[in-house]
Each structure stands twice: as C-alpha cells, then as structure tokens.
Design a protein around this motif. Sequence first.
Motif, PDB file in Angstrom:
ATOM      1  N   THR A 127     -13.121   9.159  -1.652  1.00  0.00           N
ATOM      2  CA  THR A 127     -11.959   9.048  -2.534  1.00  0.00           C
ATOM      3  C   THR A 127     -11.854   7.612  -3.008  1.00  0.00           C
ATOM      4  OG1 THR A 127     -10.779  10.772  -1.298  1.00  0.00           O
ATOM      5  CG2 THR A 127      -9.470   9.356  -2.748  1.00  0.00           C
ATOM      6  N   LEU A 128     -11.886   7.407  -4.311  1.00  0.00           N
ATOM      7  CA  LEU A 128     -11.772   6.069  -4.885  1.00  0.00           C
ATOM      8  C   LEU A 128     -10.314   5.727  -5.112  1.00  0.00           C
ATOM      9  CD1 LEU A 128     -12.963   3.516  -6.217  1.00  0.00           C
ATOM     10  CD2 LEU A 128     -13.124   4.828  -8.347  1.00  0.00           C
ATOM     11  N   PHE A 129      -9.867   4.627  -4.510  1.00  0.00           N
ATOM     12  CA  PHE A 129      -8.543   4.087  -4.773  1.00  0.00           C
ATOM     13  C   PHE A 129      -8.697   2.940  -5.777  1.00  0.00           C
ATOM     14  CE2 PHE A 129      -5.582   5.278  -0.982  1.00  0.00           C
ATOM     15  CZ  PHE A 129      -5.868   6.616  -1.195  1.00  0.00           C
ATOM     16  N   ASP A 130      -8.484   3.259  -7.028  1.00  0.00           N
ATOM     17  CA  ASP A 130      -8.590   2.288  -8.116  1.00  0.00           C
ATOM     18  C   ASP A 130      -7.173   1.810  -8.452  1.00  0.00           C
ATOM     19  OD1 ASP A 130      -8.799   0.944 -10.542  1.00  0.00           O
ATOM     20  OD2 ASP A 130     -10.154   2.404 -11.439  1.00  0.00           O
ATOM     21  N   PRO A 131      -6.868   0.532  -8.244  1.00  0.00           N
ATOM     22  CA  PRO A 131      -5.499   0.057  -8.484  1.00  0.00           C
ATOM     23  C   PRO A 131      -5.036   0.236  -9.915  1.00  0.00           C
ATOM     24  CG  PRO A 131      -7.008  -1.796  -8.187  1.00  0.00           C
ATOM     25  CD  PRO A 131      -7.764  -0.556  -7.813  1.00  0.00           C
ATOM     26  N   LEU A 132      -5.979   0.273 -10.855  1.00  0.00           N
ATOM     27  CA  LEU A 132      -5.597   0.476 -12.243  1.00  0.00           C
ATOM     28  C   LEU A 132      -5.086   1.898 -12.452  1.00  0.00           C
ATOM     29  CD1 LEU A 132      -5.552  -1.095 -14.914  1.00  0.00           C
ATOM     30  CD2 LEU A 132      -7.810  -0.158 -15.415  1.00  0.00           C
ATOM     31  N   GLU A 133      -5.679   2.860 -11.763  1.00  0.00           N
ATOM     32  CA  GLU A 133      -5.248   4.248 -11.897  1.00  0.00           C
ATOM     33  C   GLU A 133      -4.040   4.550 -11.002  1.00  0.00           C
ATOM     34  OE1 GLU A 133      -8.515   6.880 -11.249  1.00  0.00           O
ATOM     35  OE2 GLU A 133      -9.646   6.148 -12.976  1.00  0.00           O
ATOM     36  N   LEU A 134      -4.035   3.979  -9.798  1.00  0.00           N
ATOM     37  CA  LEU A 134      -2.892   4.205  -8.908  1.00  0.00           C
ATOM     38  C   LEU A 134      -1.619   3.591  -9.481  1.00  0.00           C
ATOM     39  CD1 LEU A 134      -4.489   3.483  -5.410  1.00  0.00           C
ATOM     40  CD2 LEU A 134      -3.831   5.713  -6.342  1.00  0.00           C
ATOM     41  N   ASP A 135      -1.780   2.413 -10.079  1.00  0.00           N
ATOM     42  CA  ASP A 135      -0.669   1.725 -10.734  1.00  0.00           C
ATOM     43  C   ASP A 135       0.524   1.523  -9.804  1.00  0.00           C
ATOM     44  OD1 ASP A 135       0.441   0.405 -12.908  1.00  0.00           O
ATOM     45  OD2 ASP A 135       1.412   2.218 -13.697  1.00  0.00           O
ATOM     46  N   PHE A 136       0.241   1.144  -8.555  1.00  0.00           N
ATOM     47  CA  PHE A 136       1.331   0.805  -7.637  1.00  0.00           C
ATOM     48  C   PHE A 136       2.035  -0.457  -8.150  1.00  0.00           C
ATOM     49  CE2 PHE A 136      -0.848   2.729  -3.636  1.00  0.00           C
ATOM     50  CZ  PHE A 136      -0.400   3.990  -4.000  1.00  0.00           C
ATOM     51  N   PRO A 137       3.338  -0.542  -7.980  1.00  0.00           N
ATOM     52  CA  PRO A 137       4.051  -1.753  -8.407  1.00  0.00           C
ATOM     53  C   PRO A 137       3.742  -2.917  -7.466  1.00  0.00           C
ATOM     54  CG  PRO A 137       5.525  -0.317  -7.212  1.00  0.00           C
ATOM     55  CD  PRO A 137       4.236   0.449  -7.371  1.00  0.00           C
ATOM     56  N   LEU A 138       4.116  -4.120  -7.873  1.00  0.00           N
ATOM     57  CA  LEU A 138       4.046  -5.260  -6.972  1.00  0.00           C
ATOM     58  C   LEU A 138       4.831  -4.892  -5.717  1.00  0.00           C
ATOM     59  CD1 LEU A 138       3.038  -8.219  -6.803  1.00  0.00           C
ATOM     60  CD2 LEU A 138       5.293  -8.906  -7.632  1.00  0.00           C
ATOM     61  N   LEU A 139       4.210  -5.088  -4.567  1.00  0.00           N
ATOM     62  CA  LEU A 139       4.766  -4.549  -3.325  1.00  0.00           C
ATOM     63  C   LEU A 139       6.181  -5.081  -3.038  1.00  0.00           C
ATOM     64  CD1 LEU A 139       4.287  -2.824  -0.816  1.00  0.00           C
ATOM     65  CD2 LEU A 139       3.339  -4.859   0.290  1.00  0.00           C
TER      66      LEU A 139
ATOM     67  N   LEU B  77       2.641   7.766  -3.188  1.00  0.00           N
ATOM     68  CA  LEU B  77       2.425   6.924  -2.018  1.00  0.00           C
ATOM     69  C   LEU B  77       2.202   7.780  -0.770  1.00  0.00           C
ATOM     70  CD1 LEU B  77       2.324   4.000  -1.050  1.00  0.00           C
ATOM     71  CD2 LEU B  77       4.799   4.084  -0.707  1.00  0.00           C
ATOM     72  N   ILE B  78       2.979   8.831  -0.609  1.00  0.00           N
ATOM     73  CA  ILE B  78       2.824   9.734   0.531  1.00  0.00           C
ATOM     74  C   ILE B  78       1.469  10.437   0.477  1.00  0.00           C
ATOM     75  CG2 ILE B  78       3.721  11.829   1.614  1.00  0.00           C
ATOM     76  CD1 ILE B  78       6.508  10.971   0.668  1.00  0.00           C
TER      77      ILE B  78
ATOM     78  N   ASP C  69      -1.685  -3.035   1.291  1.00  0.00           N
ATOM     79  CA  ASP C  69      -0.456  -3.336   2.021  1.00  0.00           C
ATOM     80  C   ASP C  69       0.643  -2.286   1.833  1.00  0.00           C
ATOM     81  OD1 ASP C  69      -1.382  -5.604   3.257  1.00  0.00           O
ATOM     82  OD2 ASP C  69      -0.578  -6.989   1.764  1.00  0.00           O
ATOM     83  N   HIS C  70       0.430  -1.335   0.956  1.00  0.00           N
ATOM     84  CA  HIS C  70       1.418  -0.271   0.788  1.00  0.00           C
ATOM     85  C   HIS C  70       1.410   0.719   1.957  1.00  0.00           C
ATOM     86  CE1 HIS C  70       2.194  -1.436  -3.420  1.00  0.00           C
ATOM     87  NE2 HIS C  70       3.236  -0.643  -3.340  1.00  0.00           N
TER      88      HIS C  70
END
Length: 199
Positions: A41-53, A70-71, A103-104
């Motif tokens: 499973t690729l966790f690409d931050p551009l696709e996940l688009d999590f906010p600044l923690l 996130l869950i 860190d999420h």
Amino acid sequence: MATGDGLKIVLFLGTVRDGRNGLRVAKFMKNKLEKTGHQVTLFDPLELDFPLLKKPLQFYKDRSEAPAKLIECDKIVQEADAFVIVSGEYNNSIPPPLSNTMDHFPLKSYGFKPSGIVCYSMGMFGGIRAAMQLRALLGELGCISVSNIFAIPRVHEAFDEDGVPKNDHMEKGADRLLAQLDWMAHAMKNHREKHGVPQ
C-alpha cells in the motif's frame, strides 16, 4: 531476494514537490515488492492530503470523531508487517511531508515491525544525511530500520517516469535491502504471532 509467504507492506513516500523524483523511486520499489508476492500500500502524501499535523489519531478520546481517512489508514498501518520509507532530503534533513504523514499515527501501530530506508538525491550523497535521521525517527516509532540502506545518487538519471531503472545498481541495491527486510519481517511476524508483544 528472499521469498516466502506474502507480507503486508506500507510504502511511505516523502515528497509532494512538482516534478518529484521520489514517485519514480516509489514505483520501482512497489514493483519490486509486488513481484515477490507482497501486498503493498503506497502512502503518498500528495494523495492522502493530510493537513499540517494538529491532532494525531491518538489524541482523539472518541475515535469515531476522527476523520474516516485517518482511521482507515491507521488500520492499514496496524495490519502491516513492515514499512519501506522512500525519502528525499530537504535542507539535509527529513522531508516535512514524510514526518507529517507518519506522525498522524500512534506508536502502537508501528511497533515491533521492521522498516527499510530508501533515500535519494540529485547529488552524489544519495540522501544519506536524511537517512541517518530517519534511523532515529523509525526507532522511536518502534519500527527499527534494517542495517542496509538503499541510497540513490543522481536520482534524476536513475529511473524513467514509470520507475523503470536505467542501470544495474538499482536492482542490486534494492535486492540487498529487501532481502534483509523480508527476513526480519517474517521473523518478527512469527514472534508476534507466537508470543504477542510487550504491553
């Protein structure tokens, strides 16, 4: 590279920049892992688009109030047997999108599983300074990195846009890292299943 029962592996990509070379590296590593029967499973931050923690998952007293994405991602991290970290080098350090993504999730989601570091740069050092700092981060997360590091200098000359390598070093370097990771992941998985983990 060692083969055996397929493992569940999360591949963390650490860049969101325009024209990012890291995506080519991630495609190459994902392909290498899948060829040996692993589920990646690729966790690409551009696709996940999590906010600044601001609020990691473990800060939610009621998990039902946490964002569904996130869950869902935490479940994938929890179920993983190993992690592969693909990291560039920003100001001689860990790229912020990488640490922000990792860190999420809480320590227990990473714990007692191995990780492998793949680092790169457009220069001669191949991102190794970031890799040294990643060793400390991964250790604190509980997913200690294997001893081998796959460092890629002049990354812009190493792969095409689809992650196809342009020289033999890429295949050999990845194989050395993944042989260690495969062995360690199976050993730790077997021990977790037999003895559990410290509480």
